[in-house]
Design a protein around this motif. Structure first.
Motif: not given
Length: 380
Positions: A257-262, A292-302, A350-361
């Protein structure tokens, strides 16, 4: 039952805090403490300050973390380890240590293989980690009772045919197995399936190929609620994923449901070179995603440039699978944006982005729709 995963903004590096529910445990995967972030007049997010002031409670007079897992000892995965954590016998903690506020780790998780085969160019932080792991292993061999105290515990991801691990069999977990105990306590609603590193060498492998690859499995206390699954894999490249998809036949341990991009959204998840066609096994793994899966890139701006990592072409392939609204970068969308952690809440399967970040997004998405045209199928 509520859990969460907090991805800290640390540029091209990894630092993820997992909050496990019932019993409450806090487990960190890698660290990349940037000294500049501790300056009051700098906008870079202060990870250490957030941990000490908001996340960790104290034990033995120090901020306490139940477990720390090092996926592999590259500097961007262990930067600051030697300075920010208390290393040594917790019985020796004194007033000076308490004043410094270093973090005490209840249980250290790592794979010794990477230190055996790839010892060249280890940073001072990697050497500090290796020394602390060795201290805990030797203590276990000499005094199992003391070694089972918080601050001394060790968990090894590896194989029992290594002579240095003789006498540590009880603390070894071989890849291909589940772990449901963290810092001496069984977790009723959390477990990890260990996929890698492998026993056999991968041809042309480097240190990245020895990264610990794990599927985190979050459960609910509600009957028949599904399991939420997240993958953390350090810098594991396509060779590793090819082997994972070959040796694992049980779909349940491959779903996500969530993958941190390797490797910080590097194209090496797909192929050796960004001009190469992606390996089919990597694409097959992405197809194991849940709706509804998410991918997160732990990186500088792409950006649309030649960087790798992060790589715009790799991002495009992830976006093709999960959609642009479910792909997130810890550094946001602009170099001018103040970095903030990405927090995902896991509840009732279920995995969901936290409310504060979701509103920002959602706010950014609305602005983008009003001011920018859409382009589909781009390749950079």
């Amino acid at each position: 039952m509520k859990h969460s995963m907090k991805f800290y903004p640390v540029g091209n590096g990894d630092c993820c805090l997992v909050n496990i529910g019932s019993p409450t445990k806090k487990m960190m995967f890698d660290c990349n403490f940037r000294q500049k972030a501790e300056n009051e007049d700098d906008e870079m997010f202060d990870v250490l300050g957030d941990l000490i002031n908001h996340e960790l409670t104290k034990k033995y007079g120090l901020p306490f973390l139940d477990a720390f897992l090092l996926t592999h000892p590259d500097q961007d995965h262990c930067r600051g380890f030697g300075d920010k954590f208390f290393l040594g016998d917790p019985d020796s903690i004194n007033d000076s240590d308490k004043k410094k506020g270093k973090i005490l780790i209840g249980e250290l998780w790592y794979s010794p293989r990477v230190f055996e085969e790839y010892t060249i160019d280890l940073s001072d932080d990697a050497k500090a980690f290796k020394k602390e792991a060795a201290r805990r292993m030797e203590l276990y061999k000499a005094n199992k009772k003391k070694a089972d105290h918080e601050g001394n515990r060790i968990r090894i991801i590896g194989w029992t045919d290594n002579k240095d691990l003789e006498g540590l069999e009880d603390r070894i977990t071989v890849p291909g197995n589940l772990i449901s105990e963290v810092n001496g306590s069984k977790c009723n609603y959390f477990e990890m399936f260990i996929h890698a590193p492998f026993k056999k060498d991968i041809e042309n492998a480097d240190r990245n190929e020895t990264s610990i690859v794990s599927q985190l499995r979050f459960k609910s206390d509600k009957k028949d609620a599904p399991i939420a699954r997240a993958f953390l894999a350090g810098d594991a490249e396509w060779h590793v994923w090819d082997t994972i998809m070959t040796v694992n036949k049980k779909d349940d341990f491959l779903k996500w449901d969530l993958l941190e991009a390797p490797h910080h959204c590097s194209y090496t998840f797909f192929a050796d070179d960004r001009e190469d066609e992606p390996n089919q096994a990597s694409l097959d793994f992405l197809d194991k995603r849940e709706e509804g899966a998410f991918v997160v890139s732990s990186s500088k701006v792409i950006k649309q440039n030649s960087d790798n990592p992060p790589c715009q072409k790799a991002k495009n392939r992830y976006v093709e699978r999960v959609g642009k609204d479910n792909f997130f970068c810890t550094s946001g969308d602009s170099e001018n944006e103040t970095d903030k952690p990405l927090v995902f809440v896991i509840e009732d399967g279920a995995i969901a982005l936290s409310d504060d970040k979701k509103k920002e997004s959602d706010s950014k998405a609305t602005i983008a729709k009003e001011t920018k045209p859409h382009y589909y199928g781009q390749r950079f």
